[in-house]
Design a protein around this motif. Structure first.
Motif, PDB file in Angstrom:
ATOM      1  N   UNK A 186       0.737  -1.134   0.019  1.00 50.55           N
ATOM      2  CA  UNK A 186       0.065  -0.008  -0.068  1.00 50.55           C
ATOM      3  C   UNK A 186       0.891   1.201  -0.006  1.00 50.55           C
ATOM      4  N   UNK A 187       1.875   1.287   0.702  1.00 54.57           N
ATOM      5  CA  UNK A 187       2.767   2.362   0.871  1.00 54.57           C
ATOM      6  C   UNK A 187       3.591   2.720  -0.647  1.00 54.57           C
ATOM      7  N   UNK A 188       4.029   1.545  -1.158  1.00 53.85           N
ATOM      8  CA  UNK A 188       4.693   1.617  -2.531  1.00 53.85           C
ATOM      9  C   UNK A 188       3.688   2.306  -3.431  1.00 53.85           C
ATOM     10  N   UNK A 189       2.642   1.704  -3.725  1.00 55.00           N
ATOM     11  CA  UNK A 189       1.561   2.136  -4.389  1.00 55.00           C
ATOM     12  C   UNK A 189       0.999   3.388  -4.362  1.00 55.00           C
ATOM     13  N   UNK A 190       0.992   3.930  -3.065  1.00 55.86           N
ATOM     14  CA  UNK A 190       0.828   5.331  -2.489  1.00 55.86           C
ATOM     15  C   UNK A 190       1.932   6.202  -3.286  1.00 55.86           C
ATOM     16  N   UNK A 191       2.928   5.898  -2.898  1.00 53.08           N
ATOM     17  CA  UNK A 191       4.092   6.739  -3.295  1.00 53.08           C
ATOM     18  C   UNK A 191       4.128   6.888  -4.886  1.00 53.08           C
ATOM     19  N   UNK A 192       3.723   5.762  -5.590  1.00 54.14           N
ATOM     20  CA  UNK A 192       3.722   5.761  -6.917  1.00 54.14           C
ATOM     21  C   UNK A 192       2.644   6.802  -7.384  1.00 54.14           C
ATOM     22  N   UNK A 193       1.629   6.727  -6.794  1.00 53.03           N
ATOM     23  CA  UNK A 193       0.476   7.707  -7.239  1.00 53.03           C
ATOM     24  C   UNK A 193       0.618   8.971  -7.082  1.00 53.03           C
ATOM     25  N   UNK A 194       1.402   9.347  -5.792  1.00 46.62           N
ATOM     26  CA  UNK A 194       1.650  10.596  -5.436  1.00 46.62           C
ATOM     27  C   UNK A 194       2.557  11.435  -6.322  1.00 46.62           C
ATOM     28  N   UNK A 195       3.572  10.532  -6.612  1.00 47.69           N
ATOM     29  CA  UNK A 195       4.476  10.864  -7.581  1.00 47.69           C
ATOM     30  C   UNK A 195       4.200  11.197  -8.965  1.00 47.69           C
TER      31      UNK A 195
END
Length: 314
Positions: A131-140
């Motif tokens: 979830x953290x990795x995916x959230x970072x990708x989306x925000x980026x």
């Protein structure tokens, strides 16, 4: 259902007609130099007027519009002035559209497959590493201007993965970077919304009841949560198509892809008014078609839409 879809189709045609008419009238307000190409300075005022009259540009606006729609019905979009002088616009587009169509549809398919998978994985592993990795990708992807990571991919992945820096139709490896670049934004959108809707569904009472009845987690997730969470995702299709359109304008130029995205940029630079007009109308038609498909998919997937009582409205 049929009445609802027919209403949406009718509204789409009305919208397309309005957009087409507005674009046509705006193009007539453009500087007249665009109708002469490089020969503008070589002609005197009398010669220019004769050419403009021969093209029908001195007729009243409503007469020009009628002639335009008559030609449009016959498939005549005019002839190019500066890009390929005196060549029919339809002939130019026939060679360019297949590249853009293949690139756009392939990127949307990739975004749907991997975006939904990422969103599902993030919802299943909420507040954990995935979830953290995916959230970072989306925000980026949402925060950084797309031109920045497009250039990063082209400059660094070409050297790291030994990929061609420009598109070559005879080299399959050159397809990878344009497809990856085109799908990044839509992929992030699908992942974000799928995660959101799945998390919302997981907190509803019927899921708690299913767990209390002893249903397995996998069965709850795939039979109930995903099925209901996918319904509002149908509305994201138009946005995905619009991202593909806007992305193609830059990416096709960046990778020298001979599609209609790079053609639009070049035709604007060369002031080829008939070609610009045809391309704008094509992009408008694609956008309106995407909105229509979103409405139709919602009609099929969402049983809460009441066609008869609400008169096709939502």
């Amino acid at each position: 259902m049929l009445k609802y879809i027919l209403k949406r189709i009718f509204r789409s045609f009305i919208t397309l007609f309005a957009v087409t008419t507005i674009v046509f009238m705006l193009m007539r307000l453009m500087p007249e130099e665009g109708y002469f190409g490089d020969s503008y300075d070589k002609l005197d005022e009398i010669q220019r007027e004769a050419i403009l009259e021969g093209m029908g540009l001195r007729d009243p606006m409503h007469i020009q519009l009628i002639h335009f729609y008559k030609g449009l019905i016959k498939g005549d979009l005019g002839t190019s002035i500066t890009y390929r002088p005196k060549v029919p616009v339809t002939e130019i587009l026939a060679k360019k559209i297949p590249y853009s169509l293949w690139l756009g549809l392939s990127s949307i398919l990739i975004a749907i497959i991997f975006g939904l998978w990422m969103g599902i994985s993030m919802a299943q592993h909420k507040d954990r590493l995935m979830d953290g990795v995916g959230t970072f990708y989306i925000v980026f992807i949402r925060a950084v201007p797309s031109a920045v990571y497009y250039l990063f991919l082209q400059l660094y992945l070409t050297s790291w993965l030994k990929l061609p820096i420009l598109f070559d139709v005879d080299e399959k490896a050159s397809f990878f970077l344009p497809l990856l670049s085109m799908s990044l934004v839509s992929l992030a959108g699908y992942a974000m919304w799928m995660r959101r809707y799945m998390v919302d569904e997981l907190n509803k009472d019927y899921i708690r009841l299913a767990k209390a009845k002893g249903l397995r987690q996998k069965e709850i997730m795939f039979k109930h949560v995903m099925r209901n969470a996918f319904v509002p995702m149908a509305q994201y299709l138009p946005t995905s198509i619009l991202f593909a359109i806007s992305g193609s304008l830059y990416i096709e130029s960046l990778y020298s892809i001979p599609g209609i995205g790079s053609l639009l940029v070049e035709s604007i630079q060369r002031q080829d008014n008939p070609l610009v007009q045809a391309l704008v109308l094509i992009y408008a038609a694609i956008s309106i078609f995407g909105l229509l498909m979103g409405d139709v998919l919602m009609a099929f997937f969402d049983p809460r839409i009441k066609f008869e009582t609400q008169g096709g409205g939502r």
